[in-house]
Write an enzyme that holds these catalytic residues in place. Structure first.
Site, mmCIF file in Angstrom:
data_model
loop_
_atom_site.group_PDB
_atom_site.id
_atom_site.type_symbol
_atom_site.label_atom_id
_atom_site.label_comp_id
_atom_site.label_asym_id
_atom_site.label_seq_id
_atom_site.Cartn_x
_atom_site.Cartn_y
_atom_site.Cartn_z
ATOM 1 N N SER A 57 0.828 -1.193 0.000
ATOM 2 C CA SER A 57 0.000 0.000 0.000
ATOM 3 C C SER A 57 0.874 1.260 0.000
ATOM 4 O O SER A 57 1.680 1.440 -0.912
ATOM 5 C CB SER A 57 -0.961 -0.044 1.197
ATOM 6 O OG SER A 57 -2.036 0.843 1.024
ATOM 7 N N HIS A 88 -7.570 -5.946 0.466
ATOM 8 C CA HIS A 88 -6.391 -5.086 0.451
ATOM 9 C C HIS A 88 -5.302 -5.563 1.403
ATOM 10 O O HIS A 88 -4.123 -5.465 1.085
ATOM 11 C CB HIS A 88 -6.816 -3.655 0.796
ATOM 12 C CG HIS A 88 -5.705 -2.660 0.759
ATOM 13 N ND1 HIS A 88 -4.927 -2.447 -0.365
ATOM 14 C CD2 HIS A 88 -5.220 -1.814 1.713
ATOM 15 C CE1 HIS A 88 -4.033 -1.499 -0.111
ATOM 16 N NE2 HIS A 88 -4.182 -1.104 1.137
#
Length: 262
Positions: free
Chosen positions: A87, A239
Site C-alpha cells: 500500500s 487489500h
C-alpha cells in the site's frame, strides 16, 4: 534513520526489506518476517510518523524513498536488496526503485498501483483523534469507543496495534498524516530529478482479487514505469492480503525469491 527491526542472520542470500503501509509498523509484519528469515536476513522498518521512527512534517514519496535508501545503505546488500512494500509502503518502494535503482535487486508491490486514488483515510484519523484516551484502561475500552465510528472490527484491531494503552498515546503522528493525506493517496505527476527513467529490473505486483486498489486500467501506467512488471492476485482476498491469507502470501514471496540464485 528509520527504526529498523532485523530478523534472522545474514547469509549468502540477498536480504529482504519489508515496508509497511499507512497506519502500520514493522511489528505488524513480525510473523511474516520470521518465516521469511529462514534462509536470509529480513529488515522491517517503521516509516516516518509511524511506530517509533521520527516525526516529520512531510509524507511525500520522494522523502519516504530517501528514508528507505538510507536504511539500505546501512543494512542492504552491495548488489541491491529485494524490497517488498504494501500500500503506502508499496508506493514508497516504487519511488525508491525509480530514484535509487542500484539499491534494489527486485521489487514486490503488494496491492497498490502508481496512480492517484480518490479515497481518503481521513475518517479513520478523525476517529482516532476523537478517542478520549482518558477513558481507556485496556485495549477493549478503546475498541468499544471506536466502534461507532469504525464499525469494521478488523480495521479497529489493526489500528489499535498502534495504541500504547499504558502511555495513552498513538504511535502515529495523526495530525501530519491527516495534513498529508492527499500526498499519501496520490502519486506525483513529476517524479523529481532523481528519477531518470523506468525501473528496468524484475518487479512483481501482487494484489488481492477482491481489492479495488489494483485495476486493469492501471496496467499502462504501471508498465510505463516498470516495464518488466509481472502481475498476480490472491483469490478471495482484499487489500490486507498479507493478513487475510498469510500462508498464501508467503508462498508467493518464496516463489518469487526462488527465481534468484542468491
Amino acid at each position: 534513520m528509520l527504526n529498523t527491526v532485523i530478523t534472522g542472520q545474514a547469509t549468502e542470500k540477498t536480504p529482504f526489506l519489508i515496508v509497511h503501509g499507512l497506519f502500520g509498523s514493522a511489528r505488524n509484519w513480525g510473523v511474516i518476517a520470521k518465516r521469511m528469515s529462514q534462509d536470509r536476513q529480513v529488515i522491517a522498518v517503521d516509516m516516518r510518523n509511524h511506530g517509533t521512527s521520527f516525526c516529520a512534517d512531510s509524507m511525500t514519496y520522494a522523502d519516504m524513498a530517501g528514508d528507505l535508501a538510507e536504511v539500505l545503505r546501512v543494512h542492504g546488500a552491495p548488489n541491491g536488496t529485494h524490497v517488498l512494500g504494501h500500500s503506502m509502503g508499496g508506493k514508497a518502494s516504487m519511488m525508491l526503485a525509480l530514484s535509487h535503482p542500484d539499491l534494489v535487486k527486485s521489487l514486490i508491490v503488494a496491492d497498490i498501483s502508481p496512480v492517484t486514488y480518490e479515497h481518503t483515510n481521513k475518517p479513520l484519523i478523525d476517529a482516532m483523534q476523537a478517542l478520549d484516551l482518558s477513558k481507556v484502561e485496556k485495549r477493549s475500552d478503546a475498541d468499544a469507543l471506536l466502534a461507532a465510528d469504525i464499525p469494521d472490527a478488523g480495521v479497529r484491531a489493526f489500528l489499535l496495534q498502534s495504541l500504547v494503552v499504558k502511555d495513552k498515546n498513538w504511535l502515529l503522528n495523526l495530525q501530519v498524516l491527516a495534513n498529508e493525506m492527499p500526498k499519501i493517496v496520490g502519486w506525483p505527476d513529476d517524479l523529481g530529478g532523481d528519477v531518470t527513467g523506468a525501473f528496468d529490473k524484475d518487479t512483481f505486483f501482487l494484489s488481492g482479487a477482491n481489492s479495488d486498489y489494483v485495476l486493469r486500467d492501471h496496467r499502462a501506467a504501471t508498465k510505463s514505469l516498470f516495464p518488466k512488471a509481472k502481475f498476480a492476485s490472491l483469490p478471495d482476498t482484499g487489500h490486507w492480503l498479507h493478513a487475510e491469507k498469510p500462508r498464501e502470501f508467503e508462498a508467493a514471496l518464496t516463489a518469487w525469491l526462488s527465481r534468484y540464485d542468491d
